[in-house]
Design a protein around this motif. Sequence first.
Motif, PDB file in Angstrom:
ATOM      1  N   SER A 274     -52.637 -16.954  67.561  1.00  0.00           N
ATOM      2  CA  SER A 274     -51.839 -15.786  67.913  1.00  0.00           C
ATOM      3  C   SER A 274     -52.633 -14.513  67.647  1.00  0.00           C
ATOM      4  CB  SER A 274     -50.548 -15.750  67.107  1.00  0.00           C
ATOM      5  OG  SER A 274     -50.820 -15.462  65.738  1.00  0.00           O
ATOM      6  N   LEU A 275     -52.168 -13.425  68.241  1.00  0.00           N
ATOM      7  CA  LEU A 275     -52.826 -12.144  68.018  1.00  0.00           C
ATOM      8  C   LEU A 275     -52.862 -11.818  66.522  1.00  0.00           C
ATOM      9  CD1 LEU A 275     -52.323  -8.932  70.100  1.00  0.00           C
ATOM     10  CD2 LEU A 275     -52.246  -8.817  67.615  1.00  0.00           C
ATOM     11  N   VAL A 276     -51.744 -12.007  65.833  1.00  0.00           N
ATOM     12  CA  VAL A 276     -51.700 -11.697  64.406  1.00  0.00           C
ATOM     13  C   VAL A 276     -52.672 -12.571  63.632  1.00  0.00           C
ATOM     14  CG1 VAL A 276     -50.242 -11.804  62.340  1.00  0.00           C
ATOM     15  CG2 VAL A 276     -49.376 -10.735  64.431  1.00  0.00           C
ATOM     16  N   GLU A 277     -52.731 -13.855  63.947  1.00  0.00           N
ATOM     17  CA  GLU A 277     -53.675 -14.739  63.263  1.00  0.00           C
ATOM     18  C   GLU A 277     -55.113 -14.278  63.479  1.00  0.00           C
ATOM     19  OE1 GLU A 277     -51.523 -19.116  63.280  1.00  0.00           O
ATOM     20  OE2 GLU A 277     -52.427 -18.377  65.131  1.00  0.00           O
ATOM     21  N   CYS A 278     -55.435 -13.912  64.707  1.00  0.00           N
ATOM     22  CA  CYS A 278     -56.795 -13.451  65.009  1.00  0.00           C
ATOM     23  C   CYS A 278     -57.133 -12.209  64.198  1.00  0.00           C
ATOM     24  CB  CYS A 278     -56.933 -13.151  66.496  1.00  0.00           C
ATOM     25  SG  CYS A 278     -56.932 -14.607  67.563  1.00  0.00           S
ATOM     26  N   TYR A 279     -56.197 -11.271  64.165  1.00  0.00           N
ATOM     27  CA  TYR A 279     -56.494 -10.015  63.482  1.00  0.00           C
ATOM     28  C   TYR A 279     -56.436 -10.132  61.971  1.00  0.00           C
ATOM     29  CZ  TYR A 279     -57.631  -7.037  67.298  1.00  0.00           C
ATOM     30  OH  TYR A 279     -58.313  -6.462  68.339  1.00  0.00           O
ATOM     31  N   GLN A 280     -55.671 -11.065  61.464  1.00  0.00           N
ATOM     32  CA  GLN A 280     -55.732 -11.323  60.027  1.00  0.00           C
ATOM     33  C   GLN A 280     -57.107 -11.851  59.649  1.00  0.00           C
ATOM     34  OE1 GLN A 280     -52.281 -13.872  59.540  1.00  0.00           O
ATOM     35  NE2 GLN A 280     -51.009 -12.163  58.856  1.00  0.00           N
ATOM     36  N   HIS A 281     -57.641 -12.750  60.469  1.00  0.00           N
ATOM     37  CA  HIS A 281     -59.021 -13.196  60.238  1.00  0.00           C
ATOM     38  C   HIS A 281     -59.990 -12.023  60.328  1.00  0.00           C
ATOM     39  CE1 HIS A 281     -62.913 -15.243  60.770  1.00  0.00           C
ATOM     40  NE2 HIS A 281     -63.110 -14.294  61.672  1.00  0.00           N
ATOM     41  N   ASN A 282     -59.846 -11.200  61.374  1.00  0.00           N
ATOM     42  CA  ASN A 282     -60.802 -10.126  61.620  1.00  0.00           C
ATOM     43  C   ASN A 282     -60.852  -9.126  60.465  1.00  0.00           C
ATOM     44  OD1 ASN A 282     -61.403 -11.229  64.137  1.00  0.00           O
ATOM     45  ND2 ASN A 282     -59.922  -9.953  65.213  1.00  0.00           N
ATOM     46  N   GLN A 283     -59.678  -8.721  59.984  1.00  0.00           N
ATOM     47  CA  GLN A 283     -59.691  -7.736  58.905  1.00  0.00           C
ATOM     48  C   GLN A 283     -60.180  -8.351  57.594  1.00  0.00           C
ATOM     49  OE1 GLN A 283     -57.722  -7.250  56.040  1.00  0.00           O
ATOM     50  NE2 GLN A 283     -56.082  -8.748  56.271  1.00  0.00           N
ATOM     51  N   LYS A 284     -59.848  -9.601  57.358  1.00  0.00           N
ATOM     52  CA  LYS A 284     -60.317 -10.244  56.123  1.00  0.00           C
ATOM     53  C   LYS A 284     -61.834 -10.415  56.141  1.00  0.00           C
ATOM     54  CE  LYS A 284     -56.024 -12.752  55.151  1.00  0.00           C
ATOM     55  NZ  LYS A 284     -55.354 -14.087  55.161  1.00  0.00           N
ATOM     56  N   TYR A 285     -62.366 -10.770  57.299  1.00  0.00           N
ATOM     57  CA  TYR A 285     -63.821 -10.912  57.391  1.00  0.00           C
ATOM     58  C   TYR A 285     -64.509  -9.574  57.153  1.00  0.00           C
ATOM     59  CZ  TYR A 285     -68.469 -11.953  59.102  1.00  0.00           C
ATOM     60  OH  TYR A 285     -69.836 -12.084  59.199  1.00  0.00           O
ATOM     61  N   LEU A 286     -63.996  -8.515  57.771  1.00  0.00           N
ATOM     62  CA  LEU A 286     -64.603  -7.191  57.569  1.00  0.00           C
ATOM     63  C   LEU A 286     -64.572  -6.784  56.105  1.00  0.00           C
ATOM     64  CD1 LEU A 286     -63.718  -4.636  60.376  1.00  0.00           C
ATOM     65  CD2 LEU A 286     -65.901  -5.719  59.843  1.00  0.00           C
ATOM     66  N   ARG A 287     -63.531  -7.151  55.402  1.00  0.00           N
ATOM     67  CA  ARG A 287     -63.414  -6.744  53.997  1.00  0.00           C
ATOM     68  C   ARG A 287     -64.369  -7.508  53.104  1.00  0.00           C
ATOM     69  NH1 ARG A 287     -59.203  -3.132  54.043  1.00  0.00           N
ATOM     70  NH2 ARG A 287     -57.445  -3.594  55.447  1.00  0.00           N
ATOM     71  N   THR A 288     -64.958  -8.617  53.586  1.00  0.00           N
ATOM     72  CA  THR A 288     -66.026  -9.252  52.817  1.00  0.00           C
ATOM     73  C   THR A 288     -67.338  -8.487  52.953  1.00  0.00           C
ATOM     74  OG1 THR A 288     -66.808 -10.755  54.578  1.00  0.00           O
ATOM     75  CG2 THR A 288     -64.991 -11.531  53.193  1.00  0.00           C
ATOM     76  N   LEU A 289     -67.439  -7.661  53.982  1.00  0.00           N
ATOM     77  CA  LEU A 289     -68.671  -6.906  54.236  1.00  0.00           C
ATOM     78  C   LEU A 289     -68.599  -5.461  53.763  1.00  0.00           C
ATOM     79  CD1 LEU A 289     -69.437  -8.102  57.877  1.00  0.00           C
ATOM     80  CD2 LEU A 289     -70.547  -8.866  55.791  1.00  0.00           C
ATOM     81  N   PHE A 290     -67.409  -4.879  53.806  1.00  0.00           N
ATOM     82  CA  PHE A 290     -67.246  -3.468  53.497  1.00  0.00           C
ATOM     83  C   PHE A 290     -66.174  -3.299  52.429  1.00  0.00           C
ATOM     84  CE2 PHE A 290     -68.688  -3.763  57.893  1.00  0.00           C
ATOM     85  CZ  PHE A 290     -69.736  -2.853  57.901  1.00  0.00           C
ATOM     86  N   PRO A 291     -66.442  -2.523  51.373  1.00  0.00           N
ATOM     87  CA  PRO A 291     -65.439  -2.299  50.323  1.00  0.00           C
ATOM     88  C   PRO A 291     -64.165  -1.711  50.917  1.00  0.00           C
ATOM     89  CG  PRO A 291     -67.574  -1.440  49.656  1.00  0.00           C
ATOM     90  CD  PRO A 291     -67.696  -1.813  51.094  1.00  0.00           C
ATOM     91  N   ALA A 292     -63.045  -2.253  50.508  1.00  0.00           N
ATOM     92  CA  ALA A 292     -61.770  -1.867  51.104  1.00  0.00           C
ATOM     93  C   ALA A 292     -61.382  -0.454  50.733  1.00  0.00           C
ATOM     94  CB  ALA A 292     -60.671  -2.833  50.655  1.00  0.00           C
ATOM     95  N   GLY A 293     -60.631   0.165  51.637  1.00  0.00           N
ATOM     96  CA  GLY A 293     -60.105   1.503  51.367  1.00  0.00           C
ATOM     97  C   GLY A 293     -58.927   1.440  50.429  1.00  0.00           C
TER      98      GLY A 293
END
Length: 294
Positions: A274-293
């Motif tokens: 689902s769109l939500v599943e995809c974007y949950q993956h996407n944001q979690k992956y980005l947060r392994t690379l960039f310190p969260a706001g």
Amino acid sequence: MNCITRRQYLAGSLSGLGILAASPRWEALARAREQGAAFKIGACDWSIGNTQKPEAFAVAKEIGLDGVEVSFGEPGSANDLRDAAVRAAYQEVCRTTGLEISSLAMGLLNRVPYATDPRTEQWVADVVQVLPKLGVKCCLLAFFGDGDIKGDQAKQAEVIRRLKKVAPAAEQAGVVLGIESWLNADDHLRILDGVGSPAVQVYYDVCNMTDQGYDICKEIRQLGKERICQIHIKENGALIGQGKVDLLPVRDAIADIGYHGWLILEGATVRGKSLVECYQHNQKYLRTLFPAGG
């Protein structure tokens, strides 16, 4: 990055995260987080199924994002942000969800070209007035589809002329207009230098520029923090971290120039999720690379 390391990152393993933590650039990003310069992650409202709709914020909240890039349409369109009541509705949904409007975006310029259609000058002038009323700093100006200016010197010259007219008002309002196009860094810089205003910068899309065959890390360093207003992290037909864009060297380039702004997710969905599943993956992956706001 080799295949084992990529799998480690995608699996979220401690060993993969250990490699990140060992990077001097990761340490620099972590120090920036401690100093309050952490990254925030958002998504385009059209990418999460709610173009120019306040409902995008509920979806973004479910995903775990920090904000939404909101579409700015032509006069009289649904949820037209020129209308004070519409702006109030967006501000209320931000209050109730705890999310922010990361930026505005004029995707309509892909079908109504800024370089040739006389109506667009007023529309861009409109968004310059709307941005500070929302407390938003940046608006994307799109140059794709019918609005493409790559290889057309006459259209690029007209874009410079029009942006020079609106730039003083943008400077006075304290906002930035970000060019997103197929142009390479040299051509972007030529336009920015032609306008000669800090209120006109580049909205950099790592996937679009990869598709054009550009060295995106070299371009990011060439443009620098003062010329990049915001960044799209995007894939076509793949999740973030599983497509053509290798974000580890991108992370390093971003660290090198000292950029700590919004990272905006676009595209990056796959069949079977689902769109939500995809974007949950996407944001979690980005947060392994960039310190969260925060």
